[in-house]
Design a protein around this motif. Structure first.
Motif, mmCIF file in Angstrom:
data_model
loop_
_atom_site.group_PDB
_atom_site.id
_atom_site.type_symbol
_atom_site.label_atom_id
_atom_site.label_comp_id
_atom_site.label_asym_id
_atom_site.label_seq_id
_atom_site.Cartn_x
_atom_site.Cartn_y
_atom_site.Cartn_z
ATOM 1 N N ALA A 3 0.819 -1.217 0.000
ATOM 2 C CA ALA A 3 0.000 0.000 0.000
ATOM 3 C C ALA A 3 0.855 1.270 0.000
ATOM 4 O O ALA A 3 0.540 2.244 -0.708
ATOM 5 N N ALA A 4 1.934 1.271 0.781
ATOM 6 C CA ALA A 4 2.762 2.469 0.870
ATOM 7 C C ALA A 4 3.398 2.812 -0.473
ATOM 8 O O ALA A 4 3.477 3.982 -0.878
ATOM 9 N N ALA A 42 -2.893 8.260 -5.861
ATOM 10 C CA ALA A 42 -3.228 9.684 -5.969
ATOM 11 C C ALA A 42 -3.574 10.042 -7.404
ATOM 12 O O ALA A 42 -4.499 10.812 -7.661
ATOM 13 N N ASP A 43 -2.815 9.489 -8.357
ATOM 14 C CA ASP A 43 -3.124 9.735 -9.775
ATOM 15 C C ASP A 43 -4.495 9.194 -10.144
ATOM 16 O O ASP A 43 -5.252 9.822 -10.881
ATOM 17 N N VAL A 44 -4.781 8.000 -9.604
ATOM 18 C CA VAL A 44 -6.081 7.406 -9.909
ATOM 19 C C VAL A 44 -7.214 8.255 -9.350
ATOM 20 O O VAL A 44 -8.234 8.496 -10.009
ATOM 21 N N ALA A 92 -7.577 11.363 -11.516
ATOM 22 C CA ALA A 92 -8.246 11.051 -12.780
ATOM 23 C C ALA A 92 -9.727 10.764 -12.567
ATOM 24 O O ALA A 92 -10.579 11.169 -13.361
ATOM 25 N N SER A 93 -10.033 10.074 -11.471
ATOM 26 C CA SER A 93 -11.437 9.776 -11.178
ATOM 27 C C SER A 93 -12.225 11.048 -10.922
ATOM 28 O O SER A 93 -13.376 11.184 -11.354
ATOM 29 N N GLU A 94 -11.608 11.988 -10.217
ATOM 30 C CA GLU A 94 -12.297 13.258 -9.966
ATOM 31 C C GLU A 94 -12.564 14.005 -11.261
ATOM 32 O O GLU A 94 -13.621 14.613 -11.436
ATOM 33 N N ASP A 95 -11.572 13.961 -12.195
ATOM 34 C CA ASP A 95 -11.788 14.600 -13.495
ATOM 35 C C ASP A 95 -12.955 13.961 -14.225
ATOM 36 O O ASP A 95 -13.781 14.642 -14.835
ATOM 37 N N HIS A 117 6.129 16.941 -17.912
ATOM 38 C CA HIS A 117 7.167 16.863 -16.890
ATOM 39 C C HIS A 117 7.306 15.444 -16.353
ATOM 40 O O HIS A 117 6.541 14.540 -16.676
ATOM 41 N N ALA A 118 8.271 15.257 -15.463
ATOM 42 C CA ALA A 118 8.627 13.921 -14.982
ATOM 43 C C ALA A 118 7.470 13.219 -14.287
ATOM 44 O O ALA A 118 7.378 11.984 -14.305
ATOM 45 N N ASP A 119 6.569 14.006 -13.649
ATOM 46 C CA ASP A 119 5.474 13.354 -12.934
ATOM 47 C C ASP A 119 4.405 12.806 -13.883
ATOM 48 O O ASP A 119 3.543 12.042 -13.459
ATOM 49 N N ARG A 120 4.468 13.204 -15.170
ATOM 50 C CA ARG A 120 3.534 12.677 -16.175
ATOM 51 C C ARG A 120 4.296 12.358 -17.451
ATOM 52 O O ARG A 120 4.134 13.025 -18.478
ATOM 53 N N PRO A 121 5.118 11.317 -17.423
ATOM 54 C CA PRO A 121 6.005 11.036 -18.570
ATOM 55 C C PRO A 121 5.262 10.548 -19.809
ATOM 56 O O PRO A 121 5.842 10.548 -20.899
#
Length: 567
Positions: free
Chosen positions: A291-292, A299-301, A304-307, A481-485
């Motif tokens: 989980a960790a 967080a990405d999921v 994306a779900s909120e979008d 950027h690196a967080d969204r390659p």
């Protein structure tokens, strides 16, 4: 006709073995009664004379009834007096003439269901239920009815049963049926393999037998809760390895049970479909340990779900506005405006008649109101209604964009940009605009959506160029950027009017327009673009400075997951 006389009539009784011809004295009214019964009976009736007892080819029809005509499509004048072979040549291949002749010879009635065909080629026409019974003077009576539908239904049921049985046996899932107390009445081959037992040994055993005591109690509760109102239950339980041939290892099974009830609503059986979920249980335990490490991915999921939820809610909101808050009053406005225009014509005629009786000031005021003020007001109402109608159509278009299935493929964005610029050549020349296009990559996206995104943003960039200086438009792209390659970021920059800070919140809002409203439009172009970008899992935003220009930036994944189709 005399009141009584000897006549030959056909008596059709319930028991076909007692059906017979007999000569008797009968009143005329009874003769008509029996004749009506025969004429109106639902079964076909034909009577044949076997002229030569040894030759079934001499069976000749001597009587028929309307139902027989309906079944065969042959009128009495086409059949009476002809042999059976002449009327129905195809029946000989089915052995029907021999059967009728044997009834005459033996005096024994016969009942059968038979495929019948009328033509010599033997092609099947129908199924008949036939009852042939002996009559005096070498005659045979034939009662028949068309049971084709019944036979087709029986055959369909038989085939469905075979298919159902094959499906049960071929399934990899464990399938069983049990009495309400858990006694097994059926198990499929997969169930036998899983528990490593023969079918005969399992039938009659308890479904609960391989379960530990605590699990048995839970499953029994689930069985007891099944009813007409709650016919389905899902449950999981453990089984010990020695029951499944897994060397004492604890295994897990998941089941879906459905109650089967009789006509009175009483549970008679429970059918269960199950599968081994041991590996799933192990994976769940491992996932808890990881989980960790998955926090960033989660967080990405969530983002994306909120979008997706936000885009979906926008579509629902637009659809609600169109269907409830806009369309109904719009219809009323159109209707009342039409009624007012019609009433104006009537009122104008009446006022014209009354004008000579008014003083000059009153005549001027009445004429002005009827000929200018009221028509002008009606034109304003009708133009407003038309504008509202365009708004509604724009909302519906946005709603459809949110529901259309996206078809992902490799898209050459550079080709789309060039095609869009070609279509804007005239406008670009008017603004003396210089366009710079940097290297643009291919992306995996919906081609139509990309054309709409690029077309709308470039169209806006040209429309809002400042008229007092030559225009400049620049289209570039780079990987995010690196967080969204996996994303490509596209920029469309212009040196146009720019957008004031106070108007930035209107940019992507439906029906809201930033700055001066001197350019035609409904304020729905950028909401369209935002919806399409979000459906690709991307983002869109803008940066602007009044008098300097605006930059619109949007992102598109360069290889979305197969089957990705954001709502």
């Amino acid at each position: 006709m005399p009141e009584t006389q000897d006549v030959t009539i056909l008596l059709v009784e319930d028991d076909p073995g007692h059906t017979r011809l007999m000569r008797m004295g009968i009143r005329e009214k009874n003769l008509r009664l029996y004749g009506a019964i025969i004429s109106n009976m639902q079964m076909g009736l034909q009577v044949y004379q076997l002229e030569k007892p040894e030759d079934d080819r001499t069976l000749k029809m001597i009587a028929t009834n309307p139902a027989a005509t309906l079944f065969t499509g042959l009128a009495p004048e086409d059949t009476v007096g002809k042999t059976l072979d002449e009327i129905f040549p195809g029946l000989r291949k089915r052995g029907i003439p021999q059967i009728y002749a044997d009834v005459v010879r033996t005096g024994t009635p016969v009942e059968l269901e038979q495929e019948v065909c009328y033509d010599e080629d033997g092609a099947l026409d129908a199924w008949w239920s036939i009852r042939a019974f002996p009559l005096p003077d070498h005659r045979v009576g034939v009662l028949f009815e068309d049971v084709t539908l019944k036979k087709q239904t029986e055959e369909s049921l038989r085939r469905n049963k075979v298919r159902y049985q094959a499906i049960l046996e071929d399934q990899t899932e464990l399938i069983c049926r049990a009495l309400p107390d858990g006694t097994l009445t059926f198990v499929n081959e997969a169930y036998c393999r899983y528990f490593d037992q023969e079918r005969e040994g399992l039938i009659g055993q308890s479904l609960f037998l391989p379960m530990p005591g605590a699990d048995q109690a839970k499953v029994r509760e689930q069985f007891a809760s099944l009813s007409l109102e709650n016919p389905v239950a899902r449950f999981e339980h453990r089984v010990t390895g020695h029951d499944t041939g897994h060397d004492g290892e604890i295994r897990w099974l998941a089941w879906a049970g459905r109650a089967i009830s009789d006509d009175q609503g009483h549970r008679v059986e429970i059918q269960c479909v199950g599968r081994d979920i041991t590996e799933r249980k192990r994976a769940e335990a491992q996932l808890q340990q990881y989980a960790a490490d998955l926090e960033r991915a989660n967080a990405d999921v969530v983002r994306a779900s909120e979008d997706v939820v936000r885009a979906s809610e926008e579509v629902k909101q637009f659809a609600y506005i169109v269907s409830h808050d806009l369309r109904a009053p719009l219809v009323n406005l159109k209707g009342f405006a039409a009624e007012l225009r019609a009433a104006l014509a009537v009122l104008g005629s009446a006022v014209t008649t009354a004008l000579p009786h008014l003083d000059e000031r009153q005549r001027e005021e009445a004429t002005l109101a009827l000929q200018e003020d009221v028509p002008e007001a009606l034109e304003f109402i009708e133009s407003s209604v038309d504008r509202m109608d365009r708004f509604i159509n724009a909302v519906l278009k946005l709603s459809r964009l949110g529901r259309r299935e996206l078809r992902f493929e490799s898209v050459d964005v550079n080709a789309i940009v060039q095609a869009t610029l070609d279509s804007l050549t005239h406008q670009l020349d008017e603004h003396r605009a210089e366009v710079t296009v940097g290297p643009l990559p291919q992306v995996v996206a919906d081609r139509t959506a990309m054309e709409q995104i690029v077309g709308n943003l470039l169209g806006n960039a040209v429309k809002y160029l400042a008229p007092d200086r030559p225009g400049k438009i620049e289209i570039t792209a780079e990987h995010d950027h690196a967080d969204r390659p996996n994303e490509v970021r596209f920029h469309i920059r212009d040196n146009g009017r720019g957008i004031a800070a106070d108007d930035m919140d209107k940019v992507f809002a439906p029906f809201r327009r930033a700055g001066k409203h001197d350019i035609p439009g409904e304020g729905m172009g950028l909401p369209y673009v935002q919806t399409l970008v979000r459906r690709h899992g991307g983002r869109i935003w803008c940066e602007s400075e009044p008098g300097v220009g605006t930059t619109f930036t949007f992102t598109i994944s360069d290889h979305p997951a197969e089957g990705d189709n954001h709502a």
